[in-house]
Every structure is written in structure tokens, then in C-alpha cells.
Design an enzyme around this catalytic site. Sequence first.
Site, PDB file in Angstrom:
ATOM      1  N   GLU A  12       0.804  -1.219   0.000  1.00  0.00           N
ATOM      2  CA  GLU A  12       0.000   0.000   0.000  1.00  0.00           C
ATOM      3  C   GLU A  12       0.839   1.272   0.000  1.00  0.00           C
ATOM      4  O   GLU A  12       0.448   2.273  -0.613  1.00  0.00           O
ATOM      5  CB  GLU A  12      -0.937   0.013   1.225  1.00  0.00           C
ATOM      6  CG  GLU A  12      -1.918  -1.145   1.291  1.00  0.00           C
ATOM      7  CD  GLU A  12      -2.772  -1.257   0.043  1.00  0.00           C
ATOM      8  OE1 GLU A  12      -3.191  -0.211  -0.491  1.00  0.00           O
ATOM      9  OE2 GLU A  12      -3.012  -2.380  -0.413  1.00  0.00           O
TER      10      GLU A  12
ATOM     11  N   GLU B  52      -1.072  10.560   0.689  1.00  0.00           N
ATOM     12  CA  GLU B  52      -1.319  10.119  -0.676  1.00  0.00           C
ATOM     13  C   GLU B  52      -0.519  10.982  -1.643  1.00  0.00           C
ATOM     14  O   GLU B  52      -0.484  12.220  -1.509  1.00  0.00           O
ATOM     15  CB  GLU B  52      -2.814  10.206  -0.983  1.00  0.00           C
ATOM     16  CG  GLU B  52      -3.194   9.682  -2.348  1.00  0.00           C
ATOM     17  CD  GLU B  52      -4.699   9.712  -2.559  1.00  0.00           C
ATOM     18  OE1 GLU B  52      -5.111   9.589  -3.721  1.00  0.00           O
ATOM     19  OE2 GLU B  52      -5.442   9.852  -1.579  1.00  0.00           O
TER      20      GLU B  52
END
Length: 557
Positions: A297, A319
Site C-alpha cells: 500500500e 497520498e
Amino acid sequence: MKLSTLCIAVMLASSTYVNAADLYNKEQSYQAGSQVSFNGDIYEAKWWANPGQTPADIAANPWDTPWALISEGDGVTPPPPVVDPEQPEPEPELPEGDYPQYKDGEKYKGGDVVQNENDLYRCKIGITEAWCSGAAWAYAPGTGTAWVDAWEKIKEGDILPPVEPEIPPVEPEIPPTEGDGYTIKQSQLDAKEAVLTDFDTMNDVKAAIATLGNDAVERIIPGAESNPANVKRIEGIVSEQTWQFLFPKRAPEYTYRHFLQAIGKFPAFCATYEDGRDSDAICKKSLATMFAHFTQETGGHTAHWEVAEWRQGLVHVREMGWDEEMRGGYNGECNPNVWQGQTWPCGQFENDEFKSYFGRGAKQLSYNYNYGPFSDAMFGTVRTLLDKPEMVADTWLNLASAVFFFVYPQPPKPSMLHVIDGTWQPNQADLNNGLVPGFGVTTQIINGGVECGGTVEIAQSLNRIKYYKEFANYLGVQVADDEILGCKGMKQFDAAGAGAVNIYWEQDWSWSSATPDGKAYACQLVGYQTPHSAFKSRDYTKCVQANFEVNIINDVE
């Protein structure tokens, strides 16, 4: 890749309209693209639809319902019967008793008895009773295409008072007061909540998600004698030097202390099992599993770096492409006119723009409907992280959000912890779907809608397997030859599986003989997300207040 902790991500699907769609079944879940017939119209599931999420649910916005109307009229209405003009119709023999004739458009409630086509029918009690008043083509007793979902055929001698659900009596003892709603004691609501949540699976989940107070979490430092027992077990397996070796490319916010604090917040992670299970083995396997998913991830995935890819985890704390001042993203559900925005009200910048809930931390937690529940679990209030989402990147919450996801179930999915420690045991429905203990089913839990179910193992899943094997080897985890490591061919978890514990409160639509208007003045457990969680004390009371006009007498100290 961002993961959804409690809500299933929206995945729009398109498919060709099929004239003979199956009738909608409230007990069934539907995958994206499934088509059903409901009240004469054809609907298609835009994403996963849980049992009870009917196409008839009123939604303020298209994203509030998993169903999309794709065609009016499904073409399955039976043709009128052929009548012989030479043969006169016999006079119907009506049953004895004063029972009204069923009428299309009439309002019926659970327990009502009507006659239709020379037979007697009773409206079923419970969530389907609203269908008794539905369109006649579907729900006319004895003749509608789905009448058995709403009505039961009876004989005159069978007409008895409806039976209450078998729940220990905690009915209100105080008579109703006119104009102010129904009166009920807080102690009775608390007793009902306790009864409805007292079963083995729920107790197992509550034990797994129990948390340590934040004052104690803040006192956790490497090597401290006062560290909780599970943290000391972690320190014996992953030292600070080991942490640096395993994650040499990590963002500076992912400190070893933050890792220990994240573990300490959840005492069930790497806990001591008193029933004979190997606590150290379960802990090591949990770490190897979690680290492998970290690396997929938030990893660098760069072949030319000086360290192997399996050691490139935790590179990203935010992100990619996002920072704390950016506006206009990941906040579509902040709308105060939808229940998600009301239940988890978003924080705002100085100019009243909503804050953005993009992926942060090792879990890449996203959206207000995930930040809110996580905040509630960490601080007892949804406001803390909705107002300051940056804390999920800059504090020990950057790793705690991943542990939170590891120990919490996402019905109908079990938690990854319960998969690894053996608490979750697949039933026949799970086995039919190819869901068996092993690393592969944890990928199904974390991102199954994207990575699982195909005829071949896709690249993301192959990465996870590769990383898991490396971490397992380093930590001394025995990987059995027959352990299912991938998830190709695995179907998704569904409501018939062993992990399908209902954890949210929803209105109980059943009929009650103890109230003047027949309403239950109660709530029930459901598997789909609502504003009210069974994990939070007295959310049952909030559910009752939200769905009924009630006066609550506080008789509890």
C-alpha cells in the site's frame, strides 16, 4: 491504492438489460452489475448491495443507494387468464367472518388479515410488512409475483394474535403520554441493548477492538518497564534496530515509538492467549501479514533501489500528490444534507471549504466516513480527526489506523486478526466461495473487489505474496505448504458467511402488542453501515431516538 475501512467503495458497473431479471430478495446480497425486478421496474446494483438495502429506499443523492433504475417495467407481469365466454363465472364463496377484501393502494400493517381470491391472508410482521401496501402486480396476496414475501396464507382458525419476537421482555412499563411521544426508561433501553449484543461472535469482536486509554498510550516508549504486555512481546520480536532494517526507506513520521504506541492502543494485537494457542506464533504471523500489506500500500516498488522491494514499505505518509492545504477532494460525502455528512460532519478551512480526507498513514485512510469512526474509536468523539485529519499522518495514528483496520471486522468480512488467530472458522457458505484461512483471504479482506476472484493472480496480489514470504522468513513464521497465499477464484464474503456479524443499529419495523400504535419503539442489528454502532455504548438509545418519537426517563445513575 486506498482502502475503505468501514464503507465499501463505490464501483460503478455497466451491463446489458436482461428482460427476465430475478425478483429482488431482501435476504440476499448483490454484487455490482446484478439486475433485479422490483415493483415492476428493473434495477441494477452500482456496487455491493447488502441484504435489506432495497431499491425502494429513498435516497437524497444517487450515491446514497447502491441501486440504479435502468428500465421501467420488467415484462414479467402474467397475462390475464383466458375466459370461456360460454362458461359463466361461479359466484365466489367468501370465507366466514368479517375480513376486508384486499385493495390495491390500501395501507396495511403487520398482522392485518384480508381476503383475496376466496382465501385469507395475513400481512407478515417485520421488515417486509411495508410491502403489503405495495403494487398489486407484485404483492397482491395470492396473485402477485412476490406476494409470499409480504403475506402468509392462513385459515380462519389460524387467526391468532401475532407472536412477539423471542427477546426477553424489556417492554416499557410506563403508559404513553399524549403529544410528547412514547415514554420509556433508560434502564429498559440499556437492558435491550445488552440482550441484543450478548452473543459469542459479538463478544469476540468487542474483545478484539478494545482499546487502551490515550494517557497510557502516550507513556509508551521503547524499553519502558511500564509498557503493556503486548508491546513488550512486540519489542522481543521487532527491536528498534529491526524496525530500521525492515523499513529503511520509511517516511520519518513512521517512528519505532509510533509503531509501539499503535500496537499498545489495541491490547488484543499480539496478546497472550490463555486457551493453548501459541501467542508468539500468532503475533509473528500477524506482523508478517501486516508488514506485507504495508509494503504493497505505501511501498516504493522500485527495483533499482539499493534495498529489496519487500523492505521498501512505509515510504508514503500522505497520498501522492496531496498536501494539507489542498481543497476539493475526498469530501463529497461532507454534504450536510446526507446522513454521512450529518453523522461525520467534516472540518472546514477558514473560508468554510470542507477539508479533504485523502489517504493518510500506513492504511491510507480516506473519506470522512472512515475518519469519523476511527476518531470515535481513538478519542470517543468523531470531531477530533474530522477537524484535524493531519493527525493521521503526523502522530502515532499513522500506524494505529492500520492496526485499527487489522482488528476491526468489515461485515460480512471478518477481521484479519480473527483470520490469523483462528477465531474465524469458515462455514459451508465460506467454503463454497473459496474462503479459507491463509494469507490469501487477508488480501480478499483488504482489497478483494479489485485483486481477487479472477482466473489468474494479478500483479498486486503477487506482490503481497512475495512480501509476505520475505517477512515470514525473516520473522521465523512457518508458512505451511498448503496455505492458500493468493486469492484468484475467491468469491467475495457474503451475508451467509461466518464473519457476517451485524454491528450497526437500524429501526425495528416489527409489530408490538404492548404499544398503542403497534410500533416496536426498538432497534435491531443489521450488517450495513448506519449512523449507530453496536460497538458504542448507548448508540442503541440514539437509534431509538432517531427513529421514534419517545420520552426517555433517565433512571440510571
